[in-house]
Motif scaffolding. Structure first.
Motif, PDB file in Angstrom:
ATOM      1  N   MET A   1       0.838  -1.193   0.000  1.00  0.00           N
ATOM      2  CA  MET A   1       0.000   0.000   0.000  1.00  0.00           C
ATOM      3  C   MET A   1       0.877   1.249   0.000  1.00  0.00           C
ATOM      4  SD  MET A   1      -2.739   1.312   2.869  1.00  0.00           S
ATOM      5  CE  MET A   1      -3.336   2.984   2.810  1.00  0.00           C
ATOM      6  N   GLU A   2       0.595   2.207  -0.843  1.00  0.00           N
ATOM      7  CA  GLU A   2       1.341   3.455  -0.877  1.00  0.00           C
ATOM      8  C   GLU A   2       1.034   4.272   0.371  1.00  0.00           C
ATOM      9  OE1 GLU A   2       0.498   5.847  -4.221  1.00  0.00           O
ATOM     10  OE2 GLU A   2       1.821   7.490  -3.617  1.00  0.00           O
ATOM     11  N   ARG A   3       2.097   4.807   1.003  1.00  0.00           N
ATOM     12  CA  ARG A   3       1.913   5.590   2.204  1.00  0.00           C
ATOM     13  C   ARG A   3       1.528   7.009   1.817  1.00  0.00           C
ATOM     14  NH1 ARG A   3       4.638   2.339   6.178  1.00  0.00           N
ATOM     15  NH2 ARG A   3       4.282   3.907   7.773  1.00  0.00           N
ATOM     16  N   ARG A   4       0.471   7.524   2.428  1.00  0.00           N
ATOM     17  CA  ARG A   4      -0.035   8.850   2.096  1.00  0.00           C
ATOM     18  C   ARG A   4       0.025   9.708   3.362  1.00  0.00           C
ATOM     19  NH1 ARG A   4      -3.626   5.235  -0.126  1.00  0.00           N
ATOM     20  NH2 ARG A   4      -5.142   5.601   1.542  1.00  0.00           N
ATOM     21  N   TRP A   5       1.235  10.157   3.713  1.00  0.00           N
ATOM     22  CA  TRP A   5       1.426  10.834   4.981  1.00  0.00           C
ATOM     23  C   TRP A   5       0.615  12.110   5.096  1.00  0.00           C
ATOM     24  CZ3 TRP A   5       3.320   7.469   7.983  1.00  0.00           C
ATOM     25  CH2 TRP A   5       4.266   6.560   7.547  1.00  0.00           C
ATOM     26  N   LEU A   6       0.425  12.814   4.008  1.00  0.00           N
ATOM     27  CA  LEU A   6      -0.243  14.111   4.093  1.00  0.00           C
ATOM     28  C   LEU A   6      -1.722  13.979   4.434  1.00  0.00           C
ATOM     29  CD1 LEU A   6       1.454  16.082   1.176  1.00  0.00           C
ATOM     30  CD2 LEU A   6       1.921  16.196   3.626  1.00  0.00           C
ATOM     31  N   GLU A   7      -2.273  12.777   4.373  1.00  0.00           N
ATOM     32  CA  GLU A   7      -3.669  12.580   4.755  1.00  0.00           C
ATOM     33  C   GLU A   7      -3.826  12.554   6.280  1.00  0.00           C
ATOM     34  OE1 GLU A   7      -5.340   9.218   2.847  1.00  0.00           O
ATOM     35  OE2 GLU A   7      -5.056  10.015   0.834  1.00  0.00           O
ATOM     36  N   LEU A   8      -2.709  12.382   6.981  1.00  0.00           N
ATOM     37  CA  LEU A   8      -2.748  12.369   8.436  1.00  0.00           C
ATOM     38  C   LEU A   8      -2.629  13.806   8.940  1.00  0.00           C
ATOM     39  CD1 LEU A   8      -2.742  10.543  10.968  1.00  0.00           C
ATOM     40  CD2 LEU A   8      -0.244  10.528  10.829  1.00  0.00           C
ATOM     41  N   GLY A   9      -3.588  14.210   9.780  1.00  0.00           N
ATOM     42  CA  GLY A   9      -3.579  15.576  10.291  1.00  0.00           C
ATOM     43  C   GLY A   9      -2.659  15.738  11.484  1.00  0.00           C
ATOM     44  N   LYS A  10      -2.971  16.693  12.316  1.00  0.00           N
ATOM     45  CA  LYS A  10      -2.152  16.995  13.483  1.00  0.00           C
ATOM     46  C   LYS A  10      -2.254  15.865  14.512  1.00  0.00           C
ATOM     47  CE  LYS A  10      -1.432  20.881  16.680  1.00  0.00           C
ATOM     48  NZ  LYS A  10      -2.013  22.169  17.123  1.00  0.00           N
ATOM     49  N   VAL A  11      -1.113  15.527  15.099  1.00  0.00           N
ATOM     50  CA  VAL A  11      -1.018  14.380  15.999  1.00  0.00           C
ATOM     51  C   VAL A  11      -0.581  14.833  17.384  1.00  0.00           C
ATOM     52  CG1 VAL A  11       0.077  12.138  16.390  1.00  0.00           C
ATOM     53  CG2 VAL A  11      -0.387  12.907  14.054  1.00  0.00           C
ATOM     54  N   LEU A  12      -1.250  14.323  18.423  1.00  0.00           N
ATOM     55  CA  LEU A  12      -0.779  14.493  19.791  1.00  0.00           C
ATOM     56  C   LEU A  12       0.015  13.257  20.172  1.00  0.00           C
ATOM     57  CD1 LEU A  12      -0.607  15.750  22.631  1.00  0.00           C
ATOM     58  CD2 LEU A  12      -2.827  14.674  23.131  1.00  0.00           C
ATOM     59  N   VAL A  13       1.264  13.453  20.576  1.00  0.00           N
ATOM     60  CA  VAL A  13       2.121  12.360  21.032  1.00  0.00           C
ATOM     61  C   VAL A  13       2.351  12.539  22.524  1.00  0.00           C
ATOM     62  CG1 VAL A  13       4.376  11.238  20.831  1.00  0.00           C
ATOM     63  CG2 VAL A  13       3.283  12.232  18.794  1.00  0.00           C
ATOM     64  N   THR A  14       1.891  11.596  23.338  1.00  0.00           N
ATOM     65  CA  THR A  14       2.167  11.652  24.769  1.00  0.00           C
ATOM     66  C   THR A  14       3.442  10.868  25.065  1.00  0.00           C
ATOM     67  OG1 THR A  14       0.926   9.668  25.398  1.00  0.00           O
ATOM     68  CG2 THR A  14      -0.321  11.733  25.190  1.00  0.00           C
ATOM     69  N   GLY A  15       4.079  11.206  26.176  1.00  0.00           N
ATOM     70  CA  GLY A  15       5.357  10.558  26.475  1.00  0.00           C
ATOM     71  C   GLY A  15       6.404  10.914  25.438  1.00  0.00           C
ATOM     72  N   ALA A  16       6.352  12.154  24.947  1.00  0.00           N
ATOM     73  CA  ALA A  16       7.136  12.532  23.773  1.00  0.00           C
ATOM     74  C   ALA A  16       8.625  12.630  24.041  1.00  0.00           C
ATOM     75  CB  ALA A  16       6.627  13.866  23.216  1.00  0.00           C
ATOM     76  N   ASN A  17       9.033  12.745  25.292  1.00  0.00           N
ATOM     77  CA  ASN A  17      10.468  12.808  25.555  1.00  0.00           C
ATOM     78  C   ASN A  17      11.029  11.481  26.033  1.00  0.00           C
ATOM     79  OD1 ASN A  17       9.096  12.940  27.951  1.00  0.00           O
ATOM     80  ND2 ASN A  17      10.371  14.552  28.859  1.00  0.00           N
ATOM     81  N   GLY A  18      10.255  10.402  25.923  1.00  0.00           N
ATOM     82  CA  GLY A  18      10.744   9.077  26.264  1.00  0.00           C
ATOM     83  C   GLY A  18      11.504   8.445  25.110  1.00  0.00           C
ATOM     84  N   PHE A  19      11.955   7.234  25.305  1.00  0.00           N
ATOM     85  CA  PHE A  19      12.727   6.514  24.293  1.00  0.00           C
ATOM     86  C   PHE A  19      11.949   6.375  22.988  1.00  0.00           C
ATOM     87  CE2 PHE A  19      14.063   2.111  22.782  1.00  0.00           C
ATOM     88  CZ  PHE A  19      15.159   2.580  22.079  1.00  0.00           C
ATOM     89  N   VAL A  20      10.720   5.880  23.085  1.00  0.00           N
ATOM     90  CA  VAL A  20       9.901   5.728  21.885  1.00  0.00           C
ATOM     91  C   VAL A  20       9.364   7.076  21.419  1.00  0.00           C
ATOM     92  CG1 VAL A  20       7.848   4.637  20.890  1.00  0.00           C
ATOM     93  CG2 VAL A  20       9.283   3.365  22.495  1.00  0.00           C
ATOM     94  N   GLY A  21       8.932   7.901  22.366  1.00  0.00           N
ATOM     95  CA  GLY A  21       8.319   9.175  22.014  1.00  0.00           C
ATOM     96  C   GLY A  21       9.242  10.106  21.260  1.00  0.00           C
TER      97      GLY A  21
END
Length: 323
Positions: free
Chosen positions: A1-21
């Motif tokens: 499947m072709e990735r269509r990143w621009l279709e994804l809007g604004k994202v809230l990322v919690t734990g953003a300063n962790g290893f995964v975040g």
């Protein structure tokens, strides 16, 4: 499947300063995506300070304009938990706070909620020849896994009624540049050259490199078929502990110093000194079935296992030189 990143809007990322975040935020930036980084204590102007999420949090400012939440913040698994009631402490953050965020997200018009759970929901050891799947009966063995299962159950019951697209992801051990805890200790042992009595261990362990996990989380945030499902994720390249040590040693340019001690003897010795759970992370088999992700989502891990180990080792060695 072709990735269509621009279709994804604004994202809230919690734990953003962790290893995964932190890796996920870097991945969003690399793709030119808009996001809000929620952290416990703000250190930058572009961050949302959530504080202790076990208490009341007004997520509205962070959720404004977001159509997706990727919820990583958690009370992480601890080897020696000093809490008087570990399950209650884990539940307050991993279950209660998760549902509170999801409720506010739905009220703010968020479309999709991606929840990072854990393979510990399935258990600590998979049956020989049968990797864990999302359809298996959950069997968590510790308060951390129990709290993650409770979060999954409460979200799964509530999200459909609220019109929120729920995606649950259960990763096994996550490694990559900057990894800590048990994987870091293994890197230190291999670098030291001390002989390790694991040459006869022929278990199989699933792991997932941080780049592959980030790629999968972003796919889960946008793929229409990812919603309302639970997914296992890994590098799709399972290894024994002996093979893992060999790969680390090769990346360091060192010989793998492995002694062939029978696993049963190692397990018995660990039990005698009360270290059987710790030994299990080295001796037991824990595999996950990523076939659904490969077939239904068309996902392929973008970074090969050997390359992920090489990047991890390179960062580890450079960090050591810098100290």
């Amino acid at each position: 499947m072709e990735r269509r990143w621009l279709e994804l809007g604004k994202v809230l990322v919690t734990g953003a300063n962790g290893f995964v975040g932190s890796a996920l935020c870097a991945g969003l930036e690399a793709r030119g995506m808009r996001y809000v980084a929620a952290v416990r204590r703000r250190i930058g102007a572009e961050q949302f300070e959530a504080g202790d999420i076990a208490g009341p949090v007004d997520w509205a400012p962070a959720l404004a304009g977001c159509d997706t939440v990727i919820h990583l913040a958690a009370r992480v698994h601890m080897m020696r938990d000093a809490s008087s009631d570990p399950l209650a402490a884990y539940r307050a953050v991993n279950a209660d706070a998760t549902l509170a965020l999801a409720r506010q997200a739905a009220q703010q018009g968020v479309r999709r909620f991606v929840f990072l759970s854990s393979v510990k929901v399935n258990g600590e050891r998979s049956p020989a020849g049968r990797p864990f799947s999302a359809q298996d009966r959950p069997a968590p063995q510790d308060p951390y896994g129990m709290s993650k299962l409770e979060a999954e159950q409460r979200l799964s019951e509530w999200a459909p009624r609220a019109g929120l697209e729920l995606v649950i992801v259960r990763p096994p051990l996550v490694y990559g540049p900057g990894v800590r805890a048990n994987f870091l200790r293994l890197l230190e042992l291999v670098r030291s050259g001390v002989p390790l009595p694991l040459g006869a261990v022929r278990n199989q362990r699933s792991m997932v490199g941080i780049d592959n996990l980030v790629d999968f989380l972003l796919l889960c945030a946008e793929h229409p078929d990812a919603a309302h499902a639970t997914w296992m994720v890994s590098d799709n390249h399972d290894v024994s502990i002996a093979e893992l040590i060999g790969a680390i040693a090769a990346a360091m340019g060192k010989p793998a110093r492995l002694l062939r001690v029978p696993p049963a003897l190692l397990s018995a010795a660990a039990a005698l000194v009360g270290k059987r759970p710790a030994a299990g992370r080295l001796l037991d088999t824990l595999q996950v079935d990523v076939t659904p992700a490969l077939q239904r989502l068309g996902w392929r891990p973008p970074v090969a296992f050997q390359d992920g180990i090489a990047k991890t080792v390179a960062h580890f060695l450079q960090a050591g030189e810098a100290r």
